[in-house]
Design an enzyme around this catalytic site. Structure first.
Site, PDB file in Angstrom:
ATOM      1  N   ASP A  17     -24.232  34.068 -14.420  1.00 24.79           N
ATOM      2  CA  ASP A  17     -22.852  34.554 -14.453  1.00 24.79           C
ATOM      3  C   ASP A  17     -22.444  35.035 -15.837  1.00 24.79           C
ATOM      4  O   ASP A  17     -23.112  34.761 -16.834  1.00 24.79           O
ATOM      5  CB  ASP A  17     -21.880  33.468 -13.956  1.00 24.79           C
ATOM      6  CG  ASP A  17     -22.316  32.067 -14.353  1.00 24.79           C
ATOM      7  OD1 ASP A  17     -22.944  31.911 -15.413  1.00 24.79           O
ATOM      8  OD2 ASP A  17     -22.023  31.118 -13.607  1.00 24.79           O
ATOM      9  N   ASN A  25     -16.813  20.169  -9.045  1.00 27.84           N
ATOM     10  CA  ASN A  25     -16.370  20.470  -7.676  1.00 27.84           C
ATOM     11  C   ASN A  25     -17.523  20.968  -6.801  1.00 27.84           C
ATOM     12  O   ASN A  25     -17.305  21.485  -5.722  1.00 27.84           O
ATOM     13  CB  ASN A  25     -15.240  21.509  -7.705  1.00 27.84           C
ATOM     14  CG  ASN A  25     -15.688  22.824  -8.326  1.00 27.84           C
ATOM     15  OD1 ASN A  25     -16.872  23.009  -8.633  1.00 27.84           O
ATOM     16  ND2 ASN A  25     -14.762  23.749  -8.507  1.00 27.84           N
ATOM     17  N   HIS A  63     -19.647  23.454  -7.572  1.00 29.33           N
ATOM     18  CA  HIS A  63     -20.016  24.874  -7.675  1.00 29.33           C
ATOM     19  C   HIS A  63     -21.402  25.057  -8.292  1.00 29.33           C
ATOM     20  O   HIS A  63     -21.865  24.210  -9.067  1.00 29.33           O
ATOM     21  CB  HIS A  63     -18.948  25.705  -8.420  1.00 29.33           C
ATOM     22  CG  HIS A  63     -18.876  25.523  -9.892  1.00 29.33           C
ATOM     23  ND1 HIS A  63     -17.699  25.670 -10.609  1.00 29.33           N
ATOM     24  CD2 HIS A  63     -19.809  25.227 -10.840  1.00 29.33           C
ATOM     25  CE1 HIS A  63     -17.931  25.479 -11.884  1.00 29.33           C
ATOM     26  NE2 HIS A  63     -19.200  25.198 -12.063  1.00 29.33           N
ATOM     27  N   GLU A  92     -17.397  29.031  -6.368  1.00 28.96           N
ATOM     28  CA  GLU A  92     -16.487  27.908  -6.238  1.00 28.96           C
ATOM     29  C   GLU A  92     -16.410  27.480  -4.771  1.00 28.96           C
ATOM     30  O   GLU A  92     -16.831  28.236  -3.876  1.00 28.96           O
ATOM     31  CB  GLU A  92     -15.089  28.340  -6.730  1.00 28.96           C
ATOM     32  CG  GLU A  92     -15.053  28.760  -8.201  1.00 28.96           C
ATOM     33  CD  GLU A  92     -15.119  27.573  -9.173  1.00 28.96           C
ATOM     34  OE1 GLU A  92     -15.687  26.523  -8.822  1.00 28.96           O
ATOM     35  OE2 GLU A  92     -14.598  27.710 -10.293  1.00 28.96           O
TER      36      GLU A  92
HETATM   37  C1  F6R Z   1     -23.012  28.309 -15.892  1.00 29.23           C
HETATM   38  C2  F6R Z   1     -22.827  27.984 -14.480  1.00 29.23           C
HETATM   39  C3  F6R Z   1     -22.002  26.814 -14.049  1.00 29.23           C
HETATM   40  C4  F6R Z   1     -22.373  25.526 -14.771  1.00 29.23           C
HETATM   41  C5  F6R Z   1     -21.513  24.374 -14.294  1.00 29.23           C
HETATM   42  C6  F6R Z   1     -21.789  23.086 -15.056  1.00 29.23           C
HETATM   43  O1  F6R Z   1     -23.802  29.458 -16.030  1.00 29.23           O
HETATM   44  O2  F6R Z   1     -23.300  28.709 -13.682  1.00 29.23           O
HETATM   45  O3  F6R Z   1     -22.189  26.635 -12.658  1.00 29.23           O
HETATM   46  O4  F6R Z   1     -23.723  25.240 -14.559  1.00 29.23           O
HETATM   47  O5  F6R Z   1     -20.156  24.693 -14.448  1.00 29.23           O
HETATM   48  O6  F6R Z   1     -21.420  23.260 -16.372  1.00 29.23           O
HETATM   49  P1  F6R Z   1     -21.766  22.166 -17.480  1.00 29.23           P
HETATM   50  O7  F6R Z   1     -23.246  22.150 -17.599  1.00 29.23           O
HETATM   51  O8  F6R Z   1     -21.095  22.680 -18.720  1.00 29.23           O
HETATM   52  O9  F6R Z   1     -21.223  20.884 -16.987  1.00 29.23           O
END
Ligand code: F6R
Length: 265
Positions: free
Chosen positions: A67, A137, A139, A144
């Site tokens: 992303d 959550n 994702h 999401e």
């Molecule tokens: C980032 C991504 C998100 C993160 C997720 C967890 O490229 O795709 O799905 O992997 O938000 O983020 P952290 O590792 O910061 O807890």
């Protein structure tokens, strides 16, 4: 699904780095799917260390990130492109022209940008190993809750929870984007191998729902139950809500005997 429970975040990073190494040993021109955020930082540090020890090369590797924020220029320190440069690309021998993020410029039609990204992944022969984190959550990428399990790369609006979780990375007065372009869940499921890393108690509920709950758009990571070759690599804290944890430990011990002998890939 492979469920691996390890002592702490360092052990998670070591395990994940060993998988990347094994893949690149057998396929130096592999295609990697990469994630940003807190969780993979230790993995990237480990890969840099292995590269400096001449144990791994990214010379022929191509990468596709999950992303990128919408409307954040690549050279903005808050962009995921800058993150990747800082944490990995600038520290290894990768050809930066072989690294891609789902970027949608201010004047680009998001549908064209999405189709272009999907086309690039296809032209590269698909993703061999996809690194994933998980949101509180559930994702994956920025898919999401309520994201279609059949979704492809597209623009998504982040939930208030995700914006709050990521706010630690933005300074006072810095604009925090609430939209991003993300690979879709179907794009992630197309990867030949998907490796979700999760550490810390704040991920325990989402990890429990993803592994032991129903497949549901309300927990996008549960879609990995449909993936033919996916691993959840967890530390004890992130695995704390798994009812079947003792079974997963014994399965992993058995599987390790086989992978030590025959390799994983
Ligand atoms: C980032 C991504 C998100 C993160 C997720 C967890 O490229 O795709 O799905 O992997 O938000 O983020 P952290 O590792 O910061 O807890």
């Amino acid at each position: 699904m492979e469920i691996v429970v390890l002592s702490d975040p360092n052990a998670v990073a070591d395990f994940a780095a060993a998988r990347v190494c094994e893949l690149l040993d057998g396929k130096p021109a592999a295609v990697l799917g990469l994630a940003t955020g807190n969780t993979p930082l230790r993995l990237y540090a480990k890969l840099v260390e292995l590269h400096r020890a001449a144990k791994i090369s990214f010379r022929e590797v191509r990468t596709f990130n999950l992303d990128e924020y919408l409307g954040v220029a690549p050279d903005d320190p808050q962009s995921y492109r800058s993150y990747m440069q800082r944490e990995l690309f600038a520290k290894v021998d990768i050809d930066v022209s072989n690294t891609y993020l789902p970027v949608c410029g201010e004047h680009d039609d998001p549908r064209d940008a999405s189709a272009d990204y999907e086309g690039r992944i296809r032209d590269a022969g698909g993703i061999d190993l996809q690194v994933l984190g998980i949101g509180r959550n559930g994702h994956i990428g920025f898919n999401e809750p309520t994201s279609s399990l059949a979704s492809r790369t597209r623009v998504k609006t982040l939930t208030a929870d995700t914006v709050a979780a990521n706010s630690r990375l933005f300074g006072e007065g810095e604009r925090q984007p609430d939209m991003a372009m993300t690979m879709g869940i179907a794009t992630i499921l197309d990867s030949r191998y998907a490796m979700l890393l999760a550490t810390g108690t704040e991920k325990a509920r989402a990890v429990g729902a993803a592994i032991e709950g129903a497949v549901s758009a309300m927990c996008p990571a549960s879609a990995l139950q449909l993936h033919p070759n996916a691993s959840f690599i967890l530390d004890e804290a992130a695995a704390a809500e798994l009812a079947g944890i003792e079974h997963y430990r014994s399965v992993h011990a058995e599987n390790s005997r086989l992978t030590t002998k025959f390799g994983f890939f």
